[in-house]
Motif scaffolding. Structure first.
Motif, PDB file in Angstrom:
ATOM      1  N   GLY A  88       0.797  -1.122  -0.015  1.00 39.41           N
ATOM      2  CA  GLY A  88       0.491   0.363  -0.044  1.00 39.41           C
ATOM      3  C   GLY A  88       0.817   1.242   0.419  1.00 39.41           C
ATOM      4  O   GLY A  88      -0.069   2.609  -0.817  1.00 39.41           O
TER       5      GLY A  88
ATOM      6  N   GLY B 120       2.511   3.796  -4.097  1.00 37.12           N
ATOM      7  CA  GLY B 120       1.656   5.032  -3.874  1.00 37.12           C
ATOM      8  C   GLY B 120       2.944   5.873  -4.249  1.00 37.12           C
ATOM      9  O   GLY B 120       2.711   6.741  -4.626  1.00 37.12           O
TER      10      GLY B 120
ATOM     11  N   GLY C  22      -5.565   7.792   0.888  1.00 36.50           N
ATOM     12  CA  GLY C  22      -5.692   7.505  -0.517  1.00 36.50           C
ATOM     13  C   GLY C  22      -6.052   7.554  -1.639  1.00 36.50           C
ATOM     14  O   GLY C  22      -6.716   7.791  -2.710  1.00 36.50           O
TER      15      GLY C  22
ATOM     16  N   ALA D 199       5.601  -3.781  -5.336  1.00 30.27           N
ATOM     17  CA  ALA D 199       4.850  -3.328  -5.358  1.00 30.27           C
ATOM     18  C   ALA D 199       5.134  -1.587  -6.766  1.00 30.27           C
ATOM     19  O   ALA D 199       4.488  -1.251  -7.414  1.00 30.27           O
ATOM     20  CB  ALA D 199       4.571  -1.900  -4.602  1.00 30.27           C
TER      21      ALA D 199
ATOM     22  N   PHE E 113      -3.345   4.690  -5.972  1.00 29.88           N
ATOM     23  CA  PHE E 113      -3.524   5.437  -4.344  1.00 29.88           C
ATOM     24  C   PHE E 113      -5.012   3.860  -4.359  1.00 29.88           C
ATOM     25  O   PHE E 113      -5.356   4.184  -3.301  1.00 29.88           O
ATOM     26  CB  PHE E 113      -4.015   6.566  -4.938  1.00 29.88           C
TER      27      PHE E 113
ATOM     28  N   SER F  78      -3.715   0.863  -2.979  1.00 30.57           N
ATOM     29  CA  SER F  78      -3.255   1.744  -1.358  1.00 30.57           C
ATOM     30  C   SER F  78      -4.226   1.738  -0.703  1.00 30.57           C
ATOM     31  O   SER F  78      -3.980   0.428   0.192  1.00 30.57           O
ATOM     32  CB  SER F  78      -2.273   2.625  -1.488  1.00 30.57           C
TER      33      SER F  78
END
Length: 442
Positions: A37, A41, A100, A163, A186, A189
């Motif tokens: 997460g 981002g 997010g 990620a 996002f 995330s």
């Protein structure tokens, strides 16, 4: 959330071992989820901000997430001090998920203030990830603190390294759903943060911090250890164990000051250089290639940050905290030299970012371990929160400055200034640090 009903009223060291083993397994799992997460981002945050608000504002937007993590450390650690680690971690991840969602809305509306607010709250995911490393040592044996803290830091590798490469996939998938470019990561995330919060809420029982306090209360009478009248060792911290009390304790402990300085300076240098690396890559590559290259370079950087952290933890326990801090400083200086002279040579820049991650790992693991063992148990969560606050503000200042330095003077000057920032930490680390036994104080 005020009381952990699953925690035994009295605890012995024999009771702690299975609790600690289960806690480490759970934290390991949630760090993977939370690492995905946070990192997915971060991988596109500067690019999204640059497209909405301009290159100079890219650093400001990145710094908003760092500031958010820093400021959230205060209420989160206050919750932990009164009610335990579980509710504090859950609140931090939940705030990150809301952030997010707001970033996605900002990308859709191109409203810059909403972007900054979303990035500020997005820092909740980072705050939770950082506090998890302290949760890992609440019940750790003194000789294994460095290794167990580093294990949780390392767990982030599994999610965080992959990620950035998921960013392009998430962007393609969500663009098909109607979301604007760079907003999709996002959204992913937020889902990851919610999942981590749900797992912790249901399974982090008994609470490790409350259990550690009960253990301290049981051990103190048996060993004849005294506890200051203002610092009871029950399941809850005293109401006066806030940031002012934390600062008072740190002021009188050189080892604690070195721990905080190592964590803050290492993070400052890492954020300053890392946050502008995607923009640096964007200067010499077409848009079609930027996300792919950012994914590769940041994956290597994050591997440097986390992949070798078990080794860093072992060295911290074996060689000592200060020796590993100094090793981390040396790696940070080497990273600035390599990245700053790489020009537009992506492989050399990647080497610099790997060294940057390794240096951060040394200062973070050794500094956090030194800090945790240098203060008494009754004020430990507040001191750890103070450390994360200082670390976050240092990183935020670096992120803000990095955007303006990048625009006015370029990436090489940015890396030079980052190297200069390390010098005071070298002087502090070379000073003799007296040892104390804070755990006997309660």
């Amino acid at each position: 959330m005020a009381t952990d009903l699953t925690a035994p009223r009295t605890v012995s060291r024999a009771d702690v071992t299975p609790i600690q083993r289960r806690t480490l397994r759970l934290l390991f799992t949630t760090q993977i989820i939370g690492g995905i997460g946070v990192t997915i981002g971060i991988a596109v945050g500067a690019l999204l901000a640059a497209r909405i608000a301009g290159t100079a504002m890219a650093g400001v937007a990145q710094s908003a997430a760092v500031v958010g993590a820093a400021l959230l450390a205060v209420p989160v650690t206050r919750i932990m001090a009164r009610h335990g680690r579980r509710p504090g971690l859950v609140v931090a991840y939940t705030v990150g998920a809301v952030g997010g969602v707001l970033v996605v809305l900002a990308a859709a509306t191109r409203w810059v203030p909403l972007l900054f607010l979303g990035m500020l709250l997005f820092g909740g995911g980072t705050a939770a990830n950082l506090q998890a490393r302290y949760t890992a040592v609440d019940l750790a044996e003194p000789a294994r603190r460095g290794r167990q803290l580093s294990l949780i830091v390392w767990a982030t590798t599994i999610g965080a390294v992959a990620a950035p490469n998921f960013a392009a996939l998430a962007d393609r998938v969500t663009t098909g759903w109607g979301l604007p470019p760079l907003a999709g990561p996002f959204a992913f995330s937020s889902v990851a943060f919610v999942l981590a919060a749900v797992v912790l809420l249901g399974l982090l029982r008994p609470d490790p911090l409350l259990t550690a306090r009960r253990l301290a209360a049981a051990v103190a009478p048996a060993t004849g250890g005294g506890t200051p009248a203002a610092a009871p060792v029950g399941a809850r911290a005293p109401r006066g164990a806030g940031m002012w009390a934390a600062w008072s304790v740190v002021r009188g402990r050189p080892a604690a000051r070195l721990g905080i300085a190592a964590v803050a300076v290492g993070h400052l240098v890492m954020v300053a250089v890392m946050s502008m690396t995607p923009v640096r890559l964007g200067e010499s590559h077409a848009d079609a290639d930027v996300l792919r290259l950012v994914g590769i370079v940041l994956s290597l950087h994050i591997a440097g940050m986390y992949a070798l952290s078990p080794l860093v933890g072992w060295l911290t326990d074996r060689l000592g905290r200060r020796a590993v801090i100094l090793g981390g400083v040396g790696l940070l200086l080497a990273a600035c030299a390599v990245a700053g002279t790489a020009g537009h040579h992506t492989p050399r820049l990647s080497v610099g970012l790997v060294l940057l991650g390794l240096g951060w790992s040394g200062t973070m693991v050794a500094g956090s371990t030194l800090l945790s063992e240098s203060v008494p148990a009754w004020v430990r969560p507040s001191v750890q929160g103070l450390s994360d606050l200082i670390m976050g503000l240092a990183g935020a200042g670096a992120a803000v400055a990095s955007g303006f330095v990048m625009q006015s003077a370029g990436y090489p000057v940015l890396t030079l200034l980052a190297a200069v920032a390390v010098v005071p930490l070298v002087a502090l680390a070379l000073r003799p640090v007296p040892t104390r036994a804070p755990d006997k104080e309660g």
